[in-house]
Structures are given as structure tokens and as C-alpha cells.
Design an enzyme around this catalytic site. Sequence first.
Site, PDB file in Angstrom:
ATOM      1  CB  THR A  25      -0.924   0.013   1.235  1.00  0.00           C
ATOM      2  OG1 THR A  25      -1.699  -1.182   1.240  1.00  0.00           O
ATOM      3  CG2 THR A  25      -1.855   1.211   1.188  1.00  0.00           C
ATOM      4  CG  MET A  78     -11.183  -0.087  -3.757  1.00  0.00           C
ATOM      5  SD  MET A  78     -12.744   0.786  -3.932  1.00  0.00           S
ATOM      6  CE  MET A  78     -13.054   0.516  -5.697  1.00  0.00           C
ATOM      7  CE  LYS A  79      -5.226  -1.863   2.402  1.00  0.00           C
ATOM      8  NZ  LYS A  79      -3.895  -2.458   2.341  1.00  0.00           N
ATOM      9  CG  LEU A  80      -4.356   4.664  -0.149  1.00  0.00           C
ATOM     10  CD1 LEU A  80      -3.746   5.810  -0.933  1.00  0.00           C
ATOM     11  CD2 LEU A  80      -3.557   4.398   1.114  1.00  0.00           C
TER      12      LEU A  80
END
Length: 283
Positions: free
Chosen positions: A91, A165-167
Site C-alpha cells: 500500500t 480503493m485500498k486507501l
Amino acid sequence: MSSWKIAVLGLGIIGSRAAANLTKASIGEVRTWNRTPKGLPGECATVEEAAEDANLVLLFLKDAKATREVAERIFAMPLPGEERIIVNHATVDLATTQWLASECAARGLSFLDCPFTGSREAAAGAGLVYYAGGPANLVDRVEPVLLKTAKSVLRCGEAGSATVMKLVTNLISACTVQALAESMATATRHGIAPEQLIDAVSRNACGSVLAAMKLPTMASGDFDTHFSLSNMLKDSRYVLELAEQAGIETPAIRTVSKRMQELCDQGLADKDYSALAAPYLQS
């Protein structure tokens, strides 16, 4: 690919378990590397040894700085006889993902933006979920390998979309755990048993898989690391950058980020991010 030669770079909580599952799956040769040697099977002494003839390089590194440093070393290496695919599972900030995509394109390398959700147990049981950003045909080719370490792959769009999206989902997780910590502290100081609160939350619209995972361990002060406070702090800073770029004010994650920094400074950086509850357990 005629056969996979896989390099797993980064053997932390997730990378080490992903490498073990790939080895167990017997889909090709798996070599690994970690900045601090772990003594695991297939581990190499250098990035270059691990990735020498790899046609699939999987990055499970800590942050943007480590990812850029290792990527530069890979970029300096000669290509193997066939295509090399770089998959970034770390990430990182959006700028680093865009840099990776650009540098790979300039060198004739294929690139997939592919962070994940799921912590220690999910990684051990091949139960991660990957967010995938990149060309659909590249996702098609790599997906069978990804599904040896994950239960599903969510296609998000082009490179960069999976990073965003991950963040933004980690924004929700960090703010939720802070809210759970405040809720438990307030409830228990007013005589409500932790077990009662856990039951109430499970029956409430605010109940979630995350709440079911974190509330019991927060109540007992068990902050065994599944996803570290320092990593969540890092991700909060990246998402604050995204918000600033979009001209959006995000007071919740800004406040939680400040809180996480304070707790990291107090020596809790390597604990699970549920250590947001730690100050409330002190007498």
C-alpha cells in the site's frame, strides 16, 4: 507464461504467508527476499538473486520508500528471456503507483497495481482480497497466481484505481476502530460490561466484521499484530494526500491520523492498530 518463476520481495506478516502459499501451490519456482533476513525456505541474499530470472515479481514491501528503492534495483537488472510482470501489493501513495506504472512502461515491463485487504489469518489461509488496477488482459493472466494467496480479485480499473480503493477503505477501518475504542471506553466507565457492548453492537446497524474482530481483543487489551498501527498511520497519511489533491476536507481521518502518531510515539507502532484503545485501558 510457459512456466512461472516468481520472486516475492518483502517477507513481513503478509508477504511471508503469501510466499508459503505460493510454494505450497506448486505453480512454479518461488524465490524470496527480505531486507532483514528471515531464514525462510527459498530466501535469497539479495533482490537481484531473487528476481534474476523471475517473470513475475511480487512486491510486499512496507511503504513507498521501500517500494521505490527495490523497484529501482529491479529496473537496473537485465530482462529475462520473456516478459517480466511487476505486481505491487504494497500500500503506497498514488504518486508512487503512477511512477511504477510509468517506469515499467518505459522499460517494456508489465505492471499491475494490486494492494490487498486482509490481515495475518487471511494471508495464512489464502483468504486475502486483491484490488487490481491494470489492463484486463494482464489481470486475466495473473489472476490464477493471485488466487493461490487470495479468495477473490476485485477489478478496479486502470493502474492507480486499486491504490485509491485500498486507501479509502483503510480510512473507514481506521476511523471505525477509533470510534469503537471511544465507545467501549465511554460504556465501561459508566458500568456497562464489555461483553454487553459487544453483543449490542452485533445487533446494531453499526455492527460489522471489523467490529466483531476488534472489540473482543480491545476489551482484553490484546493488541497482537494483525495490521500494525504504524502501517495504518502510513496509509492515513497517503489518504490525506488524496483528499488534499481532491480539495476535500476530511476531519475524521485527520484526527485519527494525529492520534495514531501520538500512540506510535509512545511505543505502540508495532502493535495492532486496535491499540487505539490502549489509552483507555490505563488506570
